[in-house]
Motif scaffolding. Structure first.
Motif, PDB file in Angstrom:
ATOM      1  N   PHE A 102    -100.245  45.429  39.435  1.00 46.71           N
ATOM      2  CA  PHE A 102     -98.993  44.876  38.929  1.00 46.71           C
ATOM      3  C   PHE A 102     -98.963  43.351  39.024  1.00 46.71           C
ATOM      4  N   TRP A 103     -99.736  42.751  39.931  1.00 49.98           N
ATOM      5  CA  TRP A 103     -99.813  41.287  39.987  1.00 49.98           C
ATOM      6  C   TRP A 103    -100.472  40.749  38.724  1.00 49.98           C
ATOM      7  N   ILE A 104    -101.508  41.429  38.260  1.00 51.60           N
ATOM      8  CA  ILE A 104    -102.171  41.025  37.017  1.00 51.60           C
ATOM      9  C   ILE A 104    -101.209  41.180  35.850  1.00 51.60           C
ATOM     10  N   PHE A 105    -100.497  42.301  35.831  1.00 52.89           N
ATOM     11  CA  PHE A 105     -99.525  42.573  34.778  1.00 52.89           C
ATOM     12  C   PHE A 105     -98.444  41.493  34.754  1.00 52.89           C
ATOM     13  N   ALA A 106     -97.923  41.132  35.925  1.00 52.87           N
ATOM     14  CA  ALA A 106     -96.884  40.094  36.005  1.00 52.87           C
ATOM     15  C   ALA A 106     -97.428  38.748  35.542  1.00 52.87           C
ATOM     16  N   GLY A 107     -98.650  38.439  35.925  1.00 53.53           N
ATOM     17  CA  GLY A 107     -99.261  37.174  35.510  1.00 53.53           C
ATOM     18  C   GLY A 107     -99.415  37.080  34.000  1.00 53.53           C
ATOM     19  N   LEU A 108     -99.877  38.159  33.377  1.00 57.27           N
ATOM     20  CA  LEU A 108    -100.011  38.167  31.922  1.00 57.27           C
ATOM     21  C   LEU A 108     -98.656  38.055  31.242  1.00 57.27           C
ATOM     22  N   TYR A 109     -97.676  38.783  31.750  1.00 57.33           N
ATOM     23  CA  TYR A 109     -96.336  38.727  31.175  1.00 57.33           C
ATOM     24  C   TYR A 109     -95.776  37.313  31.231  1.00 57.33           C
ATOM     25  N   LEU A 110     -95.877  36.676  32.379  1.00 56.73           N
ATOM     26  CA  LEU A 110     -95.310  35.329  32.522  1.00 56.73           C
ATOM     27  C   LEU A 110     -96.086  34.304  31.704  1.00 56.73           C
ATOM     28  N   ARG A 111     -97.388  34.493  31.569  1.00 52.11           N
ATOM     29  CA  ARG A 111     -98.184  33.576  30.737  1.00 52.11           C
ATOM     30  C   ARG A 111     -97.755  33.683  29.274  1.00 52.11           C
ATOM     31  N   PHE A 112     -97.586  34.912  28.783  1.00 51.62           N
ATOM     32  CA  PHE A 112     -97.113  35.073  27.412  1.00 51.62           C
ATOM     33  C   PHE A 112     -95.693  34.532  27.247  1.00 51.62           C
ATOM     34  N   ALA A 113     -94.846  34.676  28.254  1.00 54.18           N
ATOM     35  CA  ALA A 113     -93.483  34.131  28.180  1.00 54.18           C
ATOM     36  C   ALA A 113     -93.535  32.615  28.020  1.00 54.18           C
ATOM     37  N   ILE A 114     -94.395  31.964  28.761  1.00 54.69           N
ATOM     38  CA  ILE A 114     -94.532  30.505  28.657  1.00 54.69           C
ATOM     39  C   ILE A 114     -95.040  30.114  27.271  1.00 54.69           C
ATOM     40  N   LEU A 115     -96.047  30.832  26.774  1.00 55.69           N
ATOM     41  CA  LEU A 115     -96.595  30.512  25.458  1.00 55.69           C
ATOM     42  C   LEU A 115     -95.556  30.686  24.352  1.00 55.69           C
ATOM     43  N   PHE A 116     -94.776  31.753  24.416  1.00 54.25           N
ATOM     44  CA  PHE A 116     -93.759  31.947  23.378  1.00 54.25           C
ATOM     45  C   PHE A 116     -92.599  30.966  23.537  1.00 54.25           C
ATOM     46  N   ALA A 117     -92.314  30.524  24.747  1.00 53.46           N
ATOM     47  CA  ALA A 117     -91.302  29.482  24.934  1.00 53.46           C
ATOM     48  C   ALA A 117     -91.769  28.172  24.299  1.00 53.46           C
ATOM     49  N   ILE A 118     -93.056  27.874  24.440  1.00 56.15           N
ATOM     50  CA  ILE A 118     -93.610  26.670  23.805  1.00 56.15           C
ATOM     51  C   ILE A 118     -93.532  26.800  22.286  1.00 56.15           C
ATOM     52  N   LEU A 119     -93.904  27.980  21.764  1.00 55.57           N
ATOM     53  CA  LEU A 119     -93.826  28.185  20.316  1.00 55.57           C
ATOM     54  C   LEU A 119     -92.398  28.051  19.801  1.00 55.57           C
ATOM     55  N   PHE A 120     -91.447  28.528  20.578  1.00 54.68           N
ATOM     56  CA  PHE A 120     -90.049  28.450  20.177  1.00 54.68           C
ATOM     57  C   PHE A 120     -89.591  27.005  20.047  1.00 54.68           C
ATOM     58  N   ASN A 121     -90.091  26.137  20.905  1.00 60.10           N
ATOM     59  CA  ASN A 121     -89.619  24.755  20.952  1.00 60.10           C
ATOM     60  C   ASN A 121     -90.485  23.765  20.187  1.00 60.10           C
ATOM     61  N   ARG A 122     -91.539  24.206  19.562  1.00 62.86           N
ATOM     62  CA  ARG A 122     -92.380  23.264  18.825  1.00 62.86           C
ATOM     63  C   ARG A 122     -92.435  23.637  17.355  1.00 62.86           C
ATOM     64  N   HIS A 123     -92.632  22.621  16.543  1.00 69.63           N
ATOM     65  CA  HIS A 123     -92.739  22.831  15.106  1.00 69.63           C
ATOM     66  C   HIS A 123     -94.203  23.049  14.760  1.00 69.63           C
ATOM     67  N   PRO A 124     -94.471  23.800  13.699  1.00 71.72           N
ATOM     68  CA  PRO A 124     -95.863  24.044  13.325  1.00 71.72           C
ATOM     69  C   PRO A 124     -96.575  22.755  12.930  1.00 71.72           C
ATOM     70  N   THR A 125     -97.856  22.734  13.153  1.00 74.61           N
ATOM     71  CA  THR A 125     -98.647  21.571  12.775  1.00 74.61           C
ATOM     72  C   THR A 125     -98.892  21.585  11.263  1.00 74.61           C
ATOM     73  N   GLU A 126     -99.326  20.473  10.744  1.00 68.91           N
ATOM     74  CA  GLU A 126     -99.539  20.325   9.297  1.00 68.91           C
ATOM     75  C   GLU A 126    -100.548  21.350   8.779  1.00 68.91           C
ATOM     76  N   ASN A 127    -101.617  21.632   9.537  1.00 67.83           N
ATOM     77  CA  ASN A 127    -102.624  22.558   9.032  1.00 67.83           C
ATOM     78  C   ASN A 127    -102.107  24.003   8.968  1.00 67.83           C
ATOM     79  N   GLN A 128    -101.037  24.343   9.696  1.00 63.43           N
ATOM     80  CA  GLN A 128    -100.459  25.677   9.613  1.00 63.43           C
ATOM     81  C   GLN A 128     -99.597  25.814   8.358  1.00 63.43           C
ATOM     82  N   LEU A 129     -99.101  24.734   7.841  1.00 63.13           N
ATOM     83  CA  LEU A 129     -98.220  24.786   6.685  1.00 63.13           C
ATOM     84  C   LEU A 129     -98.987  24.933   5.377  1.00 63.13           C
ATOM     85  N   ASN A 130    -100.278  24.686   5.382  1.00 59.04           N
ATOM     86  CA  ASN A 130    -101.093  24.794   4.161  1.00 59.04           C
ATOM     87  C   ASN A 130    -101.698  26.154   4.028  1.00 59.04           C
TER      88      ASN A 130
END
Length: 130
Positions: A102-130
Protein backbone atom coordinates in the motif's frame (compact mmCIF):
# COMPACT_ATOMS: atom_id res chain seq x y z
CA UNK A 1 5.97 17.95 -19.96
CA UNK A 2 4.83 15.17 -22.26
CA UNK A 3 1.15 14.64 -21.58
CA UNK A 4 1.05 11.53 -23.75
CA UNK A 5 3.40 9.76 -21.33
CA UNK A 6 1.39 10.88 -18.29
CA UNK A 7 -1.90 9.75 -19.80
CA UNK A 8 -0.48 6.43 -20.99
CA UNK A 9 1.20 5.73 -17.63
CA UNK A 10 -1.95 6.54 -15.68
CA UNK A 11 -3.99 4.39 -18.09
CA UNK A 12 -1.64 1.45 -17.63
CA UNK A 13 -1.66 1.84 -13.84
CA UNK A 14 -5.46 2.03 -13.73
CA UNK A 15 -5.89 -0.87 -16.18
CA UNK A 16 -3.56 -3.12 -14.22
CA UNK A 17 -5.29 -2.23 -10.96
CA UNK A 18 -8.69 -2.73 -12.56
CA UNK A 19 -7.79 -6.15 -13.95
CA UNK A 20 -6.38 -7.33 -10.64
CA UNK A 21 -9.49 -6.16 -8.78
CA UNK A 22 -11.82 -7.69 -11.37
CA UNK A 23 -10.18 -11.08 -11.75
CA UNK A 24 -8.76 -11.70 -8.26
CA UNK A 25 -11.29 -10.40 -5.72
CA UNK A 26 -11.18 -13.55 -3.58
CA UNK A 27 -7.38 -13.45 -3.39
CA UNK A 28 -7.47 -9.77 -2.45
CA UNK A 29 -9.97 -10.42 0.32
CA UNK A 30 -7.80 -13.25 1.62
CA UNK A 31 -4.66 -11.07 1.44
CA UNK A 32 -6.40 -8.32 3.41
CA UNK A 33 -7.95 -10.87 5.81
CA UNK A 34 -11.37 -9.35 5.06
CA UNK A 35 -13.42 -12.54 4.99
CA UNK A 36 -15.26 -14.10 2.08
CA UNK A 37 -18.45 -12.07 1.97
CA UNK A 38 -20.05 -12.24 -1.48
CA UNK A 39 -20.94 -8.52 -1.29
CA UNK A 40 -17.31 -7.56 -0.64
CA UNK A 41 -16.29 -9.68 -3.62
CA UNK A 42 -18.90 -8.02 -5.84
CA UNK A 43 -17.87 -4.55 -4.62
CA UNK A 44 -14.22 -5.23 -5.45
CA UNK A 45 -15.15 -6.43 -8.93
CA UNK A 46 -17.30 -3.36 -9.57
CA UNK A 47 -14.49 -1.07 -8.41
CA UNK A 48 -12.19 -2.96 -10.77
CA UNK A 49 -14.61 -2.26 -13.62
CA UNK A 50 -14.54 1.45 -12.77
CA UNK A 51 -10.74 1.48 -12.75
CA UNK A 52 -10.60 -0.29 -16.08
CA UNK A 53 -13.16 2.07 -17.64
CA UNK A 54 -11.18 5.09 -16.40
CA UNK A 55 -8.06 3.52 -17.90
CA UNK A 56 -9.75 3.24 -21.29
CA UNK A 57 -10.78 6.91 -21.18
CA UNK A 58 -7.21 7.97 -20.32
CA UNK A 59 -5.74 5.73 -23.02
CA UNK A 60 -8.05 7.08 -25.68
CA UNK A 61 -7.31 10.71 -24.70
CA UNK A 62 -3.54 10.36 -24.61
CA UNK A 63 -3.14 11.87 -28.09
CA UNK A 64 -5.30 14.92 -27.38
CA UNK A 65 -4.16 18.37 -26.31
CA UNK A 66 -4.22 18.43 -22.52
CA UNK A 67 -3.57 21.36 -20.19
CA UNK A 68 -5.06 24.71 -19.32
CA UNK A 69 -8.53 24.88 -20.85
CA UNK A 70 -7.96 21.87 -23.11
CA UNK A 71 -9.56 18.65 -21.83
CA UNK A 72 -10.14 20.27 -18.45
CA UNK A 73 -12.88 17.78 -17.43
CA UNK A 74 -10.50 14.88 -18.04
CA UNK A 75 -7.70 16.52 -16.08
CA UNK A 76 -10.08 17.40 -13.21
CA UNK A 77 -11.47 13.86 -13.09
CA UNK A 78 -7.98 12.40 -12.90
CA UNK A 79 -6.83 15.00 -10.39
CA UNK A 80 -9.82 14.37 -8.13
CA UNK A 81 -9.44 10.59 -8.36
CA UNK A 82 -5.72 10.49 -7.70
CA UNK A 83 -5.70 13.21 -5.01
CA UNK A 84 -8.65 11.86 -3.03
CA UNK A 85 -7.46 8.27 -3.47
CA UNK A 86 -3.92 9.18 -2.49
CA UNK A 87 -5.08 10.97 0.64
CA UNK A 88 -7.36 8.08 1.61
CA UNK A 89 -4.65 5.44 1.17
CA UNK A 90 -2.10 7.59 3.02
CA UNK A 91 -4.53 8.18 5.89
CA UNK A 92 -5.22 4.45 6.13
CA UNK A 93 -1.49 3.71 6.12
CA UNK A 94 -0.81 6.15 8.93
CA UNK A 95 -3.75 4.90 11.01
CA UNK A 96 -3.11 1.16 10.77
CA UNK A 97 -0.58 -1.46 9.79
CA UNK A 98 -1.49 -2.14 6.18
CA UNK A 99 0.80 -4.33 4.06
CA UNK A 100 3.83 -2.65 2.47
CA UNK A 101 2.29 -2.86 -0.99
CA UNK A 102 0.00 0.00 0.00
CA UNK A 103 2.98 2.37 0.41
CA UNK A 104 3.81 1.85 -3.26
CA UNK A 105 0.16 2.34 -4.16
CA UNK A 106 0.00 5.59 -2.14
CA UNK A 107 3.21 6.84 -3.73
CA UNK A 108 1.92 6.24 -7.25
CA UNK A 109 -1.42 7.85 -6.43
CA UNK A 110 0.18 10.98 -5.01
CA UNK A 111 2.65 11.22 -7.90
CA UNK A 112 -0.19 11.12 -10.42
CA UNK A 113 -2.11 13.69 -8.34
CA UNK A 114 0.86 16.07 -8.55
CA UNK A 115 1.23 15.52 -12.30
CA UNK A 116 -2.45 16.18 -12.98
CA UNK A 117 -2.36 19.27 -10.74
CA UNK A 118 0.52 20.57 -12.87
CA UNK A 119 -1.43 19.80 -16.05
CA UNK A 120 -4.46 21.60 -14.66
CA UNK A 121 -2.46 24.77 -14.02
CA UNK A 122 -0.34 24.91 -17.16
CA UNK A 123 -1.19 25.72 -20.73
CA UNK A 124 -0.17 23.36 -23.53
CA UNK A 125 3.08 24.04 -25.30
CA UNK A 126 3.17 25.20 -28.92
CA UNK A 127 4.15 21.75 -30.24
CA UNK A 128 1.02 20.21 -28.65
CA UNK A 129 -1.23 22.64 -30.49
CA UNK A 130 -0.01 21.55 -33.95
Amino acid sequence: MNTKIIMAASALFLALTGMVLTFFPQEILTYLDAGTNVYFKLSIQLIGALYFAFAIVNWMAKGNIIGGIYNRPMVMGNLAHFFIGGMAVTKALLASALPGLFWIFAGLYLRFAILFAILFNRHPTENQLN
